[in-house]
Design a protein around this motif. Structure first.
Motif, mmCIF file in Angstrom:
data_model
loop_
_atom_site.group_PDB
_atom_site.id
_atom_site.type_symbol
_atom_site.label_atom_id
_atom_site.label_comp_id
_atom_site.label_asym_id
_atom_site.label_seq_id
_atom_site.Cartn_x
_atom_site.Cartn_y
_atom_site.Cartn_z
ATOM 1 N N PHE A 3 0.726 -1.162 -0.118
ATOM 2 C CA PHE A 3 0.035 0.013 0.100
ATOM 3 C C PHE A 3 0.883 1.130 -0.124
ATOM 4 N N LYS A 12 1.962 2.750 3.404
ATOM 5 C CA LYS A 12 1.039 2.789 4.441
ATOM 6 C C LYS A 12 0.763 1.100 4.688
ATOM 7 N N CYS A 34 -4.033 -1.600 7.328
ATOM 8 C CA CYS A 34 -4.886 -0.421 7.893
ATOM 9 C C CYS A 34 -5.969 -0.355 6.720
ATOM 10 N N ILE A 35 -6.209 -0.997 5.804
ATOM 11 C CA ILE A 35 -7.240 -0.829 4.924
ATOM 12 C C ILE A 35 -8.586 -1.542 5.465
ATOM 13 N N CYS A 42 -9.916 6.763 -1.754
ATOM 14 C CA CYS A 42 -9.205 6.544 -0.637
ATOM 15 C C CYS A 42 -9.240 7.734 0.453
ATOM 16 N N ASP A 102 -6.880 8.719 2.986
ATOM 17 C CA ASP A 102 -5.492 8.780 3.481
ATOM 18 C C ASP A 102 -5.450 9.449 5.082
ATOM 19 N N LYS A 131 0.704 7.047 9.140
ATOM 20 C CA LYS A 131 0.287 6.620 8.104
ATOM 21 C C LYS A 131 -0.538 5.348 8.049
ATOM 22 N N GLY A 169 -6.945 3.259 6.386
ATOM 23 C CA GLY A 169 -6.957 3.241 4.791
ATOM 24 C C GLY A 169 -8.256 2.918 4.286
ATOM 25 N N THR A 181 -1.978 5.244 -3.618
ATOM 26 C CA THR A 181 -2.781 6.420 -3.178
ATOM 27 C C THR A 181 -1.946 7.515 -3.572
#
Length: 282
Positions: free
Chosen positions: A73, A100, A104-105, A153, A155, A173, A179, A240
């Motif tokens: 990511f 990232k 975290c998505i 996205c 961020d 991040k 995310g 992103t």
């Protein structure tokens, strides 16, 4: 096509949004939107499916991130000149890259959790690129043929961790829930010009970001090609690509997220997200 993944977190199934806005279950045709299933050639085969024969998904079913199996990511910093200026940073001569964390998505409407010891959690609406086939040392002229599609996205960023704790930006991040992706993965063939997409973000009903991908410093083809010179991009990897001005850090005085805030954001043709900000949960 507008591809989705629906269901409880960790148990999402692949789906497709039909012309009436109904999500259809696509799991009888594809296991998930990951790996080889993201290759543009494979995705093209899905267009021949009779959507009316696919079972509809109940309205209100949670949407997860529209891509699975993300290994990398990657984010691009300061990719809009006016955003660089609002943060008092020099205009970059080459793309600024940072990571990232893939874990975290989250889904487009999942809660955003303020990290433990956070004091400056911020927002950023961005266009995300999903890679569709293995990409290494690709030319700019061929770069977009390696893209499966695009999505929205947020961020989410913790500025104190990012800017005041030394070392890499990734400290601020990759925190949990930082995310949100989706709601849809819009296949590349549906986007006439990826460098002409309006984008916006509201906090508690107030418009704070309004911009366009037209003002990127480095366009999508340049970024995909550039990044592939330093690493191999795999299907499902996400890039992103930076944010326009209007982040909380750039306001005078700065404004940061707190529990109870609501974020809405979107990009023309790619759908909208809605997140509720919650306090840290042990």
């Amino acid at each position: 096509m507008k591809l989705v993944r629906f269901g409880n977190a960790g148990q999402e199934r692949p789906g497709l949004l039909d012309n009436e806005g109904t999500v259809r279950d696509l799991s009888s045709h594809v296991k998930d939107f990951a790996g080889e299933a993201l290759d543009p050639t494979y995705l093209a085969r899905l267009r021949s499916i009779d959507l009316s024969e696919l079972p509809p998904v109940a309205k209100g079913t949670r949407l997860g991130p529209p891509v699975a199996g993300t290994r990398n990511f990657i984010a691009v910093g300061l990719n809009y000149e006016d955003h660089a200026r609002e943060t008092n940073q020099p205009i970059p001569a080459e793309p600024i890259l940072f990571n990232k964390t893939a874990n975290c998505i989250v889904g487009p409407n999942d809660d955003v959790m303020i990290p433990k010891n956070s004091s400056k959690t911020d927002w950023e609406v961005e266009l995300a690129v999903v890679i569709g086939r293995r990409t290494r040392y690709v030319s700019e002229s061929d770069a977009l043929s390696h893209v499966a599609g695009y999505c929205v996205c947020n961020d989410v960023s913790e500025r104190a961790f990012q800017m005041e704790r030394g070392g890499q930006w990734m400290k601020g991040k990759g925190c949990e829930t930082f995310g949100p992706l989706g709601p849809w993965l819009v296949t590349a063939d549906e986007i006439t010009d990826v460098q002409k997409l309006d984008m916006w973000l509201d906090v508690n009903g107030r418009r704070v970001q309004s911009g366009s991908t037209a003002t990127m410093i480095f366009g999508i083809a340049t970024l995909v090609s550039y990044i592939s010179q330093f690493m191999v991009l795999e299907p499902g990897d996400v890039i992103t690509t930076g944010t326009p001005p209007g982040v909380g850090m750039g306001m005078k005085p700065p404004v940061f997220l707190k529990a109870g805030d609501e974020i809405r954001l979107g990009i023309r043709g790619l759908g909208e997200q809605h997140q509720r900000v919650v306090a840290f949960r042990p």
